[in-house]
Design a protein around this motif. Structure first.
Motif, PDB file in Angstrom:
ATOM      1  N   PRO A   8       0.813  -1.226   0.000  1.00 43.80           N
ATOM      2  CA  PRO A   8       0.000   0.000   0.000  1.00 43.80           C
ATOM      3  C   PRO A   8       0.845   1.273   0.000  1.00 43.80           C
ATOM      4  N   LEU A   9       1.986   1.237   0.688  1.00 46.13           N
ATOM      5  CA  LEU A   9       2.845   2.423   0.723  1.00 46.13           C
ATOM      6  C   LEU A   9       3.482   2.685  -0.638  1.00 46.13           C
ATOM      7  N   THR A  11       2.144   1.795  -3.458  1.00 44.40           N
ATOM      8  CA  THR A  11       1.027   2.290  -4.271  1.00 44.40           C
ATOM      9  C   THR A  11       0.800   3.768  -4.013  1.00 44.40           C
ATOM     10  N   LEU A  12       0.878   4.155  -2.746  1.00 41.65           N
ATOM     11  CA  LEU A  12       0.706   5.567  -2.386  1.00 41.65           C
ATOM     12  C   LEU A  12       1.785   6.431  -3.032  1.00 41.65           C
ATOM     13  N   ARG A  15       0.967   6.974  -6.594  1.00 33.18           N
ATOM     14  CA  ARG A  15      -0.151   7.910  -6.724  1.00 33.18           C
ATOM     15  C   ARG A  15       0.308   9.345  -6.463  1.00 33.18           C
ATOM     16  N   LEU A  16       1.232   9.507  -5.525  1.00 33.59           N
ATOM     17  CA  LEU A  16       1.760  10.849  -5.250  1.00 33.59           C
ATOM     18  C   LEU A  16       2.572  11.370  -6.434  1.00 33.59           C
ATOM     19  N   ILE A 283      -5.923  10.776   0.635  1.00 29.61           N
ATOM     20  CA  ILE A 283      -4.644  10.497  -0.038  1.00 29.61           C
ATOM     21  C   ILE A 283      -3.982   9.262   0.569  1.00 29.61           C
ATOM     22  N   ALA A 284      -4.047   9.144   1.903  1.00 30.96           N
ATOM     23  CA  ALA A 284      -3.379   8.045   2.605  1.00 30.96           C
ATOM     24  C   ALA A 284      -4.174   6.742   2.570  1.00 30.96           C
ATOM     25  N   GLY A 285      -5.346   6.762   1.961  1.00 31.14           N
ATOM     26  CA  GLY A 285      -6.161   5.558   1.928  1.00 31.14           C
ATOM     27  C   GLY A 285      -6.667   5.163   3.307  1.00 31.14           C
ATOM     28  N   ALA A 290       0.389   5.774   6.596  1.00 31.36           N
ATOM     29  CA  ALA A 290       0.667   6.552   5.391  1.00 31.36           C
ATOM     30  C   ALA A 290       0.336   8.030   5.557  1.00 31.36           C
ATOM     31  N   ALA A 294       1.454  11.495   3.330  1.00 29.03           N
ATOM     32  CA  ALA A 294       0.456  12.342   2.675  1.00 29.03           C
ATOM     33  C   ALA A 294       0.546  13.781   3.179  1.00 29.03           C
ATOM     34  N   PHE A 330      -7.926  10.872  -6.325  1.00 29.98           N
ATOM     35  CA  PHE A 330      -7.851   9.885  -5.258  1.00 29.98           C
ATOM     36  C   PHE A 330      -9.232   9.360  -4.902  1.00 29.98           C
TER      37      PHE A 330
END
Length: 347
Positions: A8-9, A11-12, A15-16, A283-285, A290, A294, A330
């Motif tokens: 997930p991190l 992926t973040l 996305r950033l 943003i952090a899901g 996370a 973010a 997002f």
């Protein structure tokens, strides 16, 4: 187990990077439309926030309220609650710290600790109102908590113009001596230790959410309330507790932010950090681990916007356009992922 959090991190991060590309495209378009110096604007936006220690410290300062409110929102949303009282709790927590610290006296350890904890407890107690209304009466927490923000605001405004006001300084609380405030990490940039508190809160919140039975039940209540009830989980308990915990963290954030960055409480309006918390959580899901990343991203974005605004070529409102586009991206990703999961369940 490690991959459960690493993926997930990563992926973040991707996305950033996409968000940065969006920001660059919008800025480039604004430069073309307004005939600004594109090279100068891009340099100020992307390199300005790291040009010296003062700019970097400003990013880190901006992160503090975003981490607190982002974590608070994440915990509530993971339980399926969209409580807007994070804004009022942050504001009320800051006010209480500004009032209590001078009463407690000059003790750089005891005074800020008690003031921060008191703000957390008080705002958690106030946050219990919409939480209990939701769990027991089925009242929509979004509406009730949104209205509660303004109740807290006007109560604070009444007090700050009356019994809580400094007689020698209108519309503000008593002056905070250095020994009443949180210690600084850097004297030159005036970077406060509230940053460390915020990071610890994010870490502990992540451990609570993903490593405890209470956190599992909270997540289960948010993911599938009916299954949670059938599994013996008392949904009402977690609906209430998630909102109370979120309000407490927001109150703690307001108190920490004031005692680390101000010498008295004199805010004349709601600071919007609570609403920013929804941006950070999105943003952090809704993952507390996370949230600092973010917050770093949004802090960098805002300091870059400040650097650009000093040039006079691009208005600051362009940055809010960029922020809105990022939120839409997002948000769309979140909706699509939920639909995909739903499709798999029905398949």
């Amino acid at each position: 187990m490690k991959m459960k959090f690493v993926k997930p991190l990563l992926t973040l991060l991707l996305r950033l990077l996409l968000a940065v590309a969006v920001a660059a495209i919008v800025l480039a378009g604004a430069c073309i439309l307004m005939e600004g110096d594109m090279k100068e604007v891009m340099t100020a936006f992307f390199l300005g926030p790291v040009e010296d220690e003062y700019a970097i410290a400003e990013i880190l300062r901006e992160m503090v309220p975003l981490i607190f409110t982002g974590v608070a929102v994440s915990l509530m949303v993971r339980c399926g609650q969209f409580n807007m009282f994070v804004e009022g709790a942050f504001f009320g927590g800051a006010f209480l710290a500004g009032v209590l610290a001078p009463m407690l006296g000059e003790n750089f350890i005891v005074t800020p600790v008690i003031a921060i904890l008191a703000a957390a407890v008080a705002m958690g107690a106030v946050g219990y109102i919409p939480a209990k209304m939701k769990s027991s009466l089925g009242v929509n927490e979004f509406v009730s908590s949104l209205m509660l923000n303004y109740i807290v605001y006007w109560v604070v405004m009444y007090l700050i113009h009356g019994v809580a006001a400094d007689p020698d300084y209108p519309n503000a609380t008593m002056y905070l001596e250095d020994a009443m405030r949180l210690p600084l990490l850097n004297e030159d940039t005036e970077l406060s230790s509230n940053l460390l508190i915020a990071l610890v809160v994010a870490l502990l919140s992540g451990l609570f959410l993903f490593k405890t039975k209470w956190g599992y039940a909270l997540r289960m209540t948010g993911d599938n309330p009916r299954f949670a009830v059938y599994s013996g989980i008392k949904a009402e308990k977690y609906v209430t507790s998630s909102q109370v915990i979120g309000a407490s963290l927001a109150g703690m954030g307001g108190a920490s932010f004031l005692l680390g960055n101000y010498y008295r409480f004199q805010w004349a309006s709601l600071p919007n950090y609570g609403f920013d918390g929804f941006v950070i959580a999105s943003i952090a899901g809704n993952n507390p681990y996370a949230v600092p990343l973010a917050a770093l991203f949004l802090g960098y974005l805002r300091v870059g916007a400040l650097q650009v605004s000093r040039l006079g070529d691009i208005p600051n409102e362009v940055i809010y356009v960029i922020q809105a586009i990022i939120i839409i991206l997002f948000g769309a990703q979140f909706v699509l992922s939920r639909r995909k999961k739903g499709g798999r369940k029905h398949a």
